[in-house]
Scaffold this motif. Structure first.
Motif, PDB file in Angstrom:
ATOM      1  N   TRP A 163      29.976 -53.748  18.493  1.00 60.90           N
ATOM      2  CA  TRP A 163      29.322 -53.285  18.350  1.00 60.90           C
ATOM      3  C   TRP A 163      29.360 -51.949  19.184  1.00 60.90           C
ATOM      4  N   ARG A 164      28.728 -50.842  19.410  1.00 63.92           N
ATOM      5  CA  ARG A 164      28.494 -49.821  19.648  1.00 63.92           C
ATOM      6  C   ARG A 164      27.295 -49.547  19.992  1.00 63.92           C
ATOM      7  N   LYS A 165      27.338 -48.960  21.817  1.00 68.47           N
ATOM      8  CA  LYS A 165      26.124 -48.826  22.168  1.00 68.47           C
ATOM      9  C   LYS A 165      25.882 -47.402  22.073  1.00 68.47           C
ATOM     10  N   TYR A 166      24.706 -47.156  21.741  1.00 69.00           N
ATOM     11  CA  TYR A 166      24.327 -45.638  21.562  1.00 69.00           C
ATOM     12  C   TYR A 166      23.217 -44.937  22.512  1.00 69.00           C
ATOM     13  N   GLY A 167      23.033 -46.221  23.153  1.00 71.33           N
ATOM     14  CA  GLY A 167      21.753 -45.539  24.162  1.00 71.33           C
ATOM     15  C   GLY A 167      21.648 -46.677  25.413  1.00 71.33           C
ATOM     16  N   GLN A 168      20.987 -46.045  25.586  1.00 73.65           N
ATOM     17  CA  GLN A 168      20.147 -46.926  26.802  1.00 73.65           C
ATOM     18  C   GLN A 168      18.661 -46.331  27.742  1.00 73.65           C
ATOM     19  N   LYS A 169      17.886 -47.191  28.412  1.00 73.70           N
ATOM     20  CA  LYS A 169      16.664 -46.412  28.456  1.00 73.70           C
ATOM     21  C   LYS A 169      15.965 -47.208  29.571  1.00 73.70           C
ATOM     22  N   ALA A 170      15.146 -46.994  30.438  1.00 78.46           N
ATOM     23  CA  ALA A 170      14.719 -47.742  31.613  1.00 78.46           C
ATOM     24  C   ALA A 170      14.005 -47.737  30.719  1.00 78.46           C
ATOM     25  N   VAL A 171      12.860 -48.930  30.556  1.00 77.61           N
ATOM     26  CA  VAL A 171      11.770 -49.665  29.775  1.00 77.61           C
ATOM     27  C   VAL A 171      11.014 -50.561  30.491  1.00 77.61           C
ATOM     28  N   LYS A 172       9.853 -50.115  30.267  1.00 83.30           N
ATOM     29  CA  LYS A 172       8.837 -50.822  31.820  1.00 83.30           C
ATOM     30  C   LYS A 172       9.168 -50.639  32.625  1.00 83.30           C
ATOM     31  N   GLY A 173       9.402 -49.702  33.240  1.00 82.62           N
ATOM     32  CA  GLY A 173       8.674 -48.849  34.719  1.00 82.62           C
ATOM     33  C   GLY A 173      10.661 -48.704  35.606  1.00 82.62           C
ATOM     34  N   GLY A 174      11.337 -48.984  34.669  1.00 80.47           N
ATOM     35  CA  GLY A 174      12.603 -49.012  34.908  1.00 80.47           C
ATOM     36  C   GLY A 174      12.506 -50.629  34.831  1.00 80.47           C
ATOM     37  N   GLU A 175      12.394 -51.452  35.565  1.00 79.58           N
ATOM     38  CA  GLU A 175      12.589 -52.616  36.197  1.00 79.58           C
ATOM     39  C   GLU A 175      13.308 -52.868  34.873  1.00 79.58           C
ATOM     40  N   TYR A 176      12.932 -52.616  34.032  1.00 79.98           N
ATOM     41  CA  TYR A 176      14.621 -53.733  32.584  1.00 79.98           C
ATOM     42  C   TYR A 176      14.887 -52.745  32.377  1.00 79.98           C
ATOM     43  N   PRO A 177      16.641 -52.042  32.347  1.00 78.75           N
ATOM     44  CA  PRO A 177      17.074 -51.391  31.324  1.00 78.75           C
ATOM     45  C   PRO A 177      17.573 -51.752  29.772  1.00 78.75           C
ATOM     46  N   LYS A 178      17.287 -50.621  29.027  1.00 79.78           N
ATOM     47  CA  LYS A 178      17.550 -51.466  27.875  1.00 79.78           C
ATOM     48  C   LYS A 178      18.399 -51.233  27.166  1.00 79.78           C
ATOM     49  N   SER A 179      19.413 -51.826  26.542  1.00 76.87           N
ATOM     50  CA  SER A 179      20.443 -50.963  26.056  1.00 76.87           C
ATOM     51  C   SER A 179      20.839 -51.090  24.286  1.00 76.87           C
ATOM     52  N   TYR A 180      21.239 -50.216  23.646  1.00 79.67           N
ATOM     53  CA  TYR A 180      20.833 -50.273  22.622  1.00 79.67           C
ATOM     54  C   TYR A 180      22.369 -49.743  21.972  1.00 79.67           C
ATOM     55  N   TYR A 181      22.114 -51.076  20.673  1.00 80.79           N
ATOM     56  CA  TYR A 181      23.792 -50.775  20.104  1.00 80.79           C
ATOM     57  C   TYR A 181      24.227 -51.179  18.623  1.00 80.79           C
ATOM     58  N   LYS A 182      24.827 -50.840  17.854  1.00 78.34           N
ATOM     59  CA  LYS A 182      24.084 -50.369  16.723  1.00 78.34           C
ATOM     60  C   LYS A 182      25.930 -51.480  16.117  1.00 78.34           C
ATOM     61  N   CYS A 183      26.009 -52.175  15.275  1.00 76.25           N
ATOM     62  CA  CYS A 183      27.229 -52.210  14.267  1.00 76.25           C
ATOM     63  C   CYS A 183      27.870 -51.611  13.650  1.00 76.25           C
ATOM     64  N   THR A 184      29.830 -51.702  14.388  1.00 82.06           N
ATOM     65  CA  THR A 184      30.196 -50.468  13.811  1.00 82.06           C
ATOM     66  C   THR A 184      30.435 -50.228  12.507  1.00 82.06           C
ATOM     67  N   HIS A 185      30.503 -51.459  11.981  1.00 77.83           N
ATOM     68  CA  HIS A 185      30.625 -51.313  10.422  1.00 77.83           C
ATOM     69  C   HIS A 185      29.633 -50.903   9.403  1.00 77.83           C
ATOM     70  N   LEU A 186      31.096 -49.851   8.727  1.00 81.99           N
ATOM     71  CA  LEU A 186      30.380 -48.789   8.126  1.00 81.99           C
ATOM     72  C   LEU A 186      28.838 -48.682   7.566  1.00 81.99           C
ATOM     73  N   ASN A 187      28.890 -49.563   7.038  1.00 84.54           N
ATOM     74  CA  ASN A 187      27.710 -49.815   6.140  1.00 84.54           C
ATOM     75  C   ASN A 187      26.982 -50.324   6.941  1.00 84.54           C
ATOM     76  N   CYS A 188      26.509 -51.139   7.814  1.00 87.50           N
ATOM     77  CA  CYS A 188      26.077 -52.236   8.396  1.00 87.50           C
ATOM     78  C   CYS A 188      24.841 -51.354   9.229  1.00 87.50           C
ATOM     79  N   LEU A 189      23.372 -51.796   9.357  1.00 87.57           N
ATOM     80  CA  LEU A 189      22.793 -51.103   9.790  1.00 87.57           C
ATOM     81  C   LEU A 189      22.283 -51.670  11.283  1.00 87.57           C
TER      82      LEU A 189
END
Length: 310
Positions: A163-189
């Motif tokens: 996985w590759r992390k492509y973003g992070q956001k503080a959601v729910k008022g910043g109480e819960y940081p949320k990280s976003y990951y993508k599968c690094t495989h070429l054609n995998c979404l």
DNA sequence: AGCCTTTGACCAGCG
DNA sequence: TCGCTGGTCAAAGGC
């Protein structure tokens, strides 16, 4: 920009890679729970419903490294680690004499030496997505902890895929940081959202999509210090369902805080079925790792089956 | 060199 | 339309 942390994604999660291991089939009880709960068709699953009827009794979930039972809640509170340990062992062996308690015994007993431990995790059992792998539609899953307790994954992305992390956001008022990951495989979404509390505990993992490739097991194993090729055999022998099991086991091992804190309930939601939580074979390594932990680390995983609506 | 994380900005959906 | 929220992009930098 902080940079850093790259190269395997271990930085954020501090603790050394936690391999997986073993290989065991799920008891009929578990399979029965898995047979229908998940929505293999399309929509996101609803939040964890009340415990299904089967949970009102005692259900044994037998994992290579996580042998536990869904205890009646009233029985959980007074339980000490030793008691839990004993209970787990007793039940597991009763169910299957050949069963070898792994993490549960080593980890819990270790804690039992010092004091009573938080066995709360046993109140919640993480759903086994194993059979879900049969669903071939696009899928996603959710690992969701309860507000009072949560799990901490040493590496949330370490479920066998890259996985590759492509973003992070503080959601729910910043109480819960949320990280976003993508599968690094070429054609995998496939994407994965990891939501964690301020103290770093993961409270929710959401998978979206389905991997279009096999799990790069060997690479992961290599990263983790190497793993016998037997695991691939294991994967092949067990078929698709095994992949789920192993992946699932990844989660089973992860609720171990770096400081040894035992973490709480884990609830899983699946969407559209799931290939994500499926995995091939971290079992052996996991087993080794569990034994390797000796600085007070202990893990308990509550696995609750989350039936899909309908 | 390649892959990864970090992080601010951008975009879309919704009330 | 505006503001809020959540998801994604892409540059910068580290390993």
């Amino acid at each position: 920009p902080g940079g850093g942390g790259g190269g395997g994604g271990s930085g954020l999660w501090g603790p050394p890679p936690m391999p997986s291991g073993g290989g065991a089939q799920f008891p009929a009880a578990v399979e029965s729970l898995l047979d229908g709960p998940f929505d293999g068709g399309g929509g996101w699953l609803l939040p964890p419903p009340p415990p299904p009827p089967p949970l009102s009794g005692t259900v044994l979930l037998r994992y290579p490294q996580c042998d536990f039972e869904i205890f009646p809640e009233q029985d959980l509170a007074p339980l000490t680690a030793q008691e839990v340990h004993s209970k787990c062992i007793t039940i597991s062996q009763a169910e299957n004499p050949s069963f070898i308690p792994l993490a549960t015994s080593s980890l819990i007993s270790r804690h039992a030496n010092s004091s009573s431990v938080n066995v709360t995790p046993l109140q919640e059992m993480l759903t086994l997505p194993s059979q879900i792998s049969n669903v071939n539609t696009e899928s996603s899953g959710v690992l969701q902890g309860l507000p009072t307790s949560s799990i901490v994954l040493d590496r949330p992305a370490d479920d066998g895929y890259n996985w590759r992390k492509y973003g992070q956001k503080a959601v729910k008022g910043g109480e819960y940081p949320k990280s976003y990951y993508k599968c690094t495989h070429l054609n995998c979404l496939v994407r994965k959202n990891v939501e964690h509390s301020a103290d770093g505990r993961i409270v929710q993992i959401i998978y979206r999509g389905q991997h279009t490739h096999e799990r790069p097991s060997k690479r992961r194993f290599k990263d983790c210090g190497g793993l016998p090729d037997d695991l691939d055999d294991f994967s092949g022998n067990m078929g698709t369902s095994v992949r789920t099991q192993s992946d699932y086991e990844d989660y089973c091992r992860k609720p171990i805080l770096p400081n040894g804190t035992m973490v709480g309930p884990l609830v899983e939601k699946m969407e559209d079925g799931d290939d994500q939580l499926s995995g091939s074979s971290d079992n052996q390594e996991e087993r080794d790792d569990e034994v390797r932990i000796d600085d007070g680390s202990a893990g308990d995983v509550n696995e609750r089956n989350v039936p899909a609506p309908g």
